[in-house]
Design an enzyme around this catalytic site. Structure first.
Site, PDB file in Angstrom:
ATOM      1  N   GLU A   1       0.771  -1.360  -0.042  1.00  0.00           N
ATOM      2  CA  GLU A   1      -0.117   0.119  -0.033  1.00  0.00           C
ATOM      3  C   GLU A   1       0.708   1.247  -0.004  1.00  0.00           C
ATOM      4  O   GLU A   1       2.240   1.086   0.670  1.00  0.00           O
ATOM      5  CB  GLU A   1      -0.808   0.026   1.235  1.00  0.00           C
ATOM      6  N   ASP A   2       0.450   2.332  -0.639  1.00  0.00           N
ATOM      7  CA  ASP A   2       1.111   3.815  -0.625  1.00  0.00           C
ATOM      8  C   ASP A   2       1.341   4.240   0.864  1.00  0.00           C
ATOM      9  O   ASP A   2       2.258   4.816   1.356  1.00  0.00           O
ATOM     10  CB  ASP A   2       0.491   4.599  -1.327  1.00  0.00           C
TER      11      ASP A   2
ATOM     12  N   PHE B   1      -0.169  16.353   4.255  1.00  0.00           N
ATOM     13  CA  PHE B   1      -0.629  15.795   2.990  1.00  0.00           C
ATOM     14  C   PHE B   1       0.165  15.681   1.865  1.00  0.00           C
ATOM     15  O   PHE B   1       1.224  16.775   1.733  1.00  0.00           O
ATOM     16  CB  PHE B   1      -1.955  16.463   2.357  1.00  0.00           C
TER      17      PHE B   1
ATOM     18  N   ASP C   1      -3.262   6.023   6.686  1.00  0.00           N
ATOM     19  CA  ASP C   1      -3.787   7.297   7.166  1.00  0.00           C
ATOM     20  C   ASP C   1      -4.698   6.893   8.341  1.00  0.00           C
ATOM     21  O   ASP C   1      -4.030   6.616   9.393  1.00  0.00           O
ATOM     22  CB  ASP C   1      -4.343   8.109   6.181  1.00  0.00           C
TER      23      ASP C   1
ATOM     24  N   ARG D   1       1.073  12.180  -9.399  1.00  0.00           N
ATOM     25  CA  ARG D   1       1.389  10.460  -9.230  1.00  0.00           C
ATOM     26  C   ARG D   1       2.936  10.101  -9.796  1.00  0.00           C
ATOM     27  O   ARG D   1       3.672   9.386  -9.537  1.00  0.00           O
ATOM     28  CB  ARG D   1       0.363   9.446  -9.830  1.00  0.00           C
TER      29      ARG D   1
END
Ligand code: IMP
Length: 177
Positions: free
Chosen positions: A99-100, A152, A103, A165
Site C-alpha cells: 500500500e502507498d 498531505f 492514514d 503521481r
C-alpha cells in the site's frame, strides 16, 4: 484547495535506498516460498513495481486490487468496498499487501479482514508512508518505508486530485491560505 508549493519530504535516492532495504528484508523472510504480492491501486503502483523487481528470495505472483471508500472518516459510517478484487485465489498462500500510505487505517483494516477470511497461510502489510498518529482504527504495518508525523503528501504514486503521481520523490502539499 489551492496549492502554494510542494516541499520535498523524501528524495528519489532516499526512497530507492529504503525500498532496497525493505526488499532485502522481505526476500529473506520469504526465501524459497511462494508469495502473492498484492498492489493496492492506484497509489501503490510505483512502490509496488520498484519493490517486486528487487525481490530475490520468493517466487512472486503479482495481483491487484482497487478499493473505494465512502463517508467521512471519524465516523462508523465510513465504508470501504472492492472496485476490483484480486484474480488469484489466496487460500493457502503467503500474501503481502503493498500500500502507498496508511492514514486513518479504515482502508487497510477492511482489506486485511477480507483477505484474512480467505484462509491465507500468512498475511502481511508493506506500506511506503505510515501516518501512525492519524490512526482511527488499529492497523500495523509489517514493513514501513517512512513514518510521517502529518501533512498531505504527493508523488511516488500518491496523488492530489489525480495529479503528481508520476513524481519520483515525495512532497508535502503546502496550501495557499
Ligand atoms: P485511510 O483509509 O484513511 O488509511 O486512507 C488511506 C488512503 O487515503 C490512501 O490509500 C490514500 O489513497 C489516501 N491518503 C491518505 N493520506 C494521503 C496523503 O497524504 N496523500 C495522498 N493520499 C493520501
Amino acid at each position: 484547495m489551492r496549492i502554494k508549493e510542494l516541499q520535498q519530504v523524501y528524495g528519489e535516492e532516499q526512497i530507492q535506498t529504503r525500498v532496497a532495504e525493505l526488499a532485502a528484508e522481505i526476500s529473506a523472510l520469504y526465501d524459497g516460498e511462494e508469495l502473492v504480492v498484492v498492489c493496492v491501486l492506484k497509489g501503490a503502483f510505483m512502490f509496488f513495481s520498484d519493490l517486486i523487481r528487487r525481490l530475490e528470495g520468493p517466487q512472486v505472483e503479482a495481483d491487484f486490487v482497487r478499493l473505494a471508500s465512502y463517508g467521512r472518516s471519524a465516523s462508523s459510517s465510513r465504508t470501504v468496498s472492492f472496485v476490483k478484487d484480486v484474480e488469484l485465489s489466496l487460500a493457502g498462500k503467503h500474501v503481502l499487501v503493498v500500500e502507498d500510505i496508511v492514514d486513518t487505517g479504515y482502508t487497510m483494516d477492511f482489506l486485511l479482514r477480507q483477505f484474512a477470511a480467505r484462509g491465507v497461510k500468512s498475511l502481511r502489510l508493506a506500506v511506503m508512508v505510515d501516518k501512525q498518529a492519524r490512526r482511527e482504527v488499529p492497523v500495523n504495518a509489517d514493513f514501513t518505508g517512512f513514518a510521517l508525523p502529518g501533512g498531505f503528501v504527493v508523488g511516488y504514486g500518491l496523488d492530489y486530485a489525480e495529479r503528481y503521481r508520476e513524481l519520483p520523490a515525495i512532497f508535502e502539499v503546502i496550501p495557499e491560505y
